[in-house]
Enzyme design. Structure first.
Site, short mmCIF file in Angstrom:
data_model
loop_
_atom_site.label_atom_id
_atom_site.label_comp_id
_atom_site.label_asym_id
_atom_site.label_seq_id
_atom_site.Cartn_x
_atom_site.Cartn_y
_atom_site.Cartn_z
N ARG A 56 0.92 -1.16 0.18
CA ARG A 56 -0.73 -0.03 0.24
C ARG A 56 0.80 1.33 0.72
NH1 ARG A 56 -3.33 -0.19 4.43
NH2 ARG A 56 -1.93 1.57 5.47
N TYR A 109 -10.62 22.28 -14.27
CA TYR A 109 -11.08 21.10 -14.07
C TYR A 109 -12.48 20.88 -13.08
CZ TYR A 109 -12.04 15.86 -14.39
OH TYR A 109 -12.45 14.69 -14.21
N ASP A 182 -1.24 22.48 -12.08
CA ASP A 182 -2.11 21.53 -12.50
C ASP A 182 -1.88 21.15 -14.23
OD1 ASP A 182 -4.08 19.55 -13.99
OD2 ASP A 182 -5.54 19.54 -12.83
N LYS A 207 -4.33 11.20 -19.02
CA LYS A 207 -5.00 12.38 -20.34
C LYS A 207 -3.37 11.62 -20.69
CE LYS A 207 -8.39 13.35 -18.13
NZ LYS A 207 -8.74 13.76 -17.23
C1 LIG Z 1 -9.11 14.47 -15.95
C2 LIG Z 1 -8.16 15.77 -15.39
C3 LIG Z 1 -8.34 15.56 -13.92
C4 LIG Z 1 -8.97 14.68 -13.31
O1 LIG Z 1 -8.49 13.46 -13.36
P1 LIG Z 1 -9.09 12.07 -13.48
O2 LIG Z 1 -7.22 11.82 -13.62
O3 LIG Z 1 -9.81 11.89 -14.23
O4 LIG Z 1 -9.17 11.82 -11.66
C5 LIG Z 1 -7.99 16.90 -13.76
N1 LIG Z 1 -7.18 18.30 -14.51
C6 LIG Z 1 -7.86 18.12 -15.90
C7 LIG Z 1 -7.04 19.23 -16.02
C8 LIG Z 1 -8.15 17.05 -16.25
O5 LIG Z 1 -7.96 17.12 -17.06
#
Ligand SMILES: *Cc1c(COP(=O)(O)O)cnc(C)c1O
Length: 389
Positions: A56, A109, A182, A207
């Protein structure tokens, strides 16, 4: 010596292609084994000389992928993989204390914004949302001594507004706050936020880092292994937020071709943006790579080798025509998410709801690796069909 390639001697592209050049010491395999064990033998003297005890808090396959991402981001303190982008992002906010203040972007997001709105007040943490592409607004939102974290997303989903990372880092630092970025839409192919002064960079690795729409994952990478980073590690270990080994293996497989995919996808997005300029049924293109975009000047400074794979268009005929366009595409896939090798189209306002800055006529486009000429022709035909041409 074939076992190590030095990060000093070779570029990110070469290091990622060979997954840091790691060779399995037992079999001499060029692909490292997938470690699925949940538990490890204790030494006779009661220690754990391998460094692993239980799966974990830590896993060897996860560490392999983390090493590649830390290298791509130039992260001195390393990277930590989580079971999703949301798990990674929420671990950062989880490391704050009651009474802390956070400044975050209005364009971010949507699911994270919703989580911040519901969960942060319950923990005694105040969040103010401001347009972080406006540095004066960002500066004015800071409460010196109380603001502990500035959270920006650039380019910001789904309007692709650009925030000046170096300037935001300076504003945060001078107030004693950390800057977290982000960077999902920019990816380390275009931008390295830590080099620009950010403390933490976050990605939804679901992504473009994974890029094949078959893994949900998230990652944080940090400049400094300080107490805050340790606390995030404690949260991941304690809450069980670590990525599974199979997913980490798939992610690492994808990272080997990351540079090729990111280059092709951003080149495709740029071609689409240019081709859509002047289209009779497109009222506006939102893409920081266009020189008349409000974010262009900053993007040209902090993004290299292109401007990313994401763009949005505002459809001239309004919401019905936007939904009608999405209904008519054949090659583009009508689905949420982004960054995969297949191109996706989405009417974003349907997802985000009423408190989103997303206009109702907006279609979000995630450019894949298909022929950009085909992508344009398919979108053009759908736009014309939706406008009754
Ligand atoms: C998809 C996304 C997230 C969240 O990620 P997950 O893997 O779906 O939890 C956060 N920030 C951005 C810019 C995203 O495109």
């Amino acid at each position: 010596m074939q076992d190590d390639i030095s990060p000093v001697d070779f570029s990110c592209r070469s290091l990622a292609a060979q997954a840091m050049g790691r060779i399995d010491p037992v079999t001499r395999a060029v692909v490292m084994p997938l470690h699925v064990a949940t538990t490890f033998i204790r030494d006779p003297d009661n220690g754990y000389s391998s460094g692993y005890s239980y799966a974990r808090p830590d896993n060897a396959t996860v560490r392999e992928a983390e090493a590649v991402i830390a290298m791509l981001e130039g992260a001195q303190a390393g990277a930590m993989l989580f079971g999703s982008g949301m798990a990674a992002a929420t671990a950062v906010f989880g490391a704050l204390e009651p009474g802390d203040h956070v400044v975050a972007g209005t364009v971010m997001y949507w699911a994270l914004k919703r989580w911040l709105r519901t969960e942060m007040p319950r923990r005694g943490i105040t969040v103010d949302f401001v347009a972080t592409d406006d540095l004066d607004a960002l500066r004015a939102a800071i409460r010196p001594g109380q603001t502990k974290l500035v959270w920006i997303e650039t380019p910001g989903n789904p309007l692709w507004t650009v925030t000046d990372i170096a300037a935001a880092a300076e504003i945060a630092r001078s107030a004693g706050a950390r800057l977290a970025v982000d960077s999902t839409a920019a990816s380390p192919f275009h931008t390295r936020p830590l080099d620009l002064g950010a403390d933490i960079v976050m990605h939804s690795a679901t992504k473009i880092l994974n890029g094949h729409s078959d893994v949900v994952a998230g990652v944080l990478a940090a400049a400094k292994a300080d107490g805050f980073w340790e606390r995030i590690a404690g949260i991941r270990a304690g809450s069980g937020g670590i990525l599974g080994p199979f997913e980490a293996y798939l992610l690492m497989r994808s990272l080997r071709t990351f540079h090729l995919r990111a280059a092709a996808q951003s080149a495709g997005a740029m071609r689409l943006a240019l081709a859509l300029r002047g289209h009779p049924h497109v009222a506006r293109i939102l893409y920081p790579g266009l020189d008349d975009d409000p974010g262009y000047a900053v993007a040209a400074r902090q993004m290299r080798d292109g401007f990313g794979f994401m763009l949005s268009i505002r459809v001239a005929g309004g919401e019905a025509a936007a939904i009608g366009t999405a209904a008519r595409v054949r090659l583009w896939k009508r689905a949420t998410s982004l960054g995969g090798v297949e191109s996706l189209i989405e009417h974003r306002a349907s997802v985000e709801g009423p408190d989103s800055p997303c206009p109702p006529d907006l279609l979000r486009l995630s450019t894949g690796i298909e022929d950009p000429v085909d992508l344009y022709r398919d979108l053009d035909a759908a736009l014309r069909g939706a406008h009754g041409d």
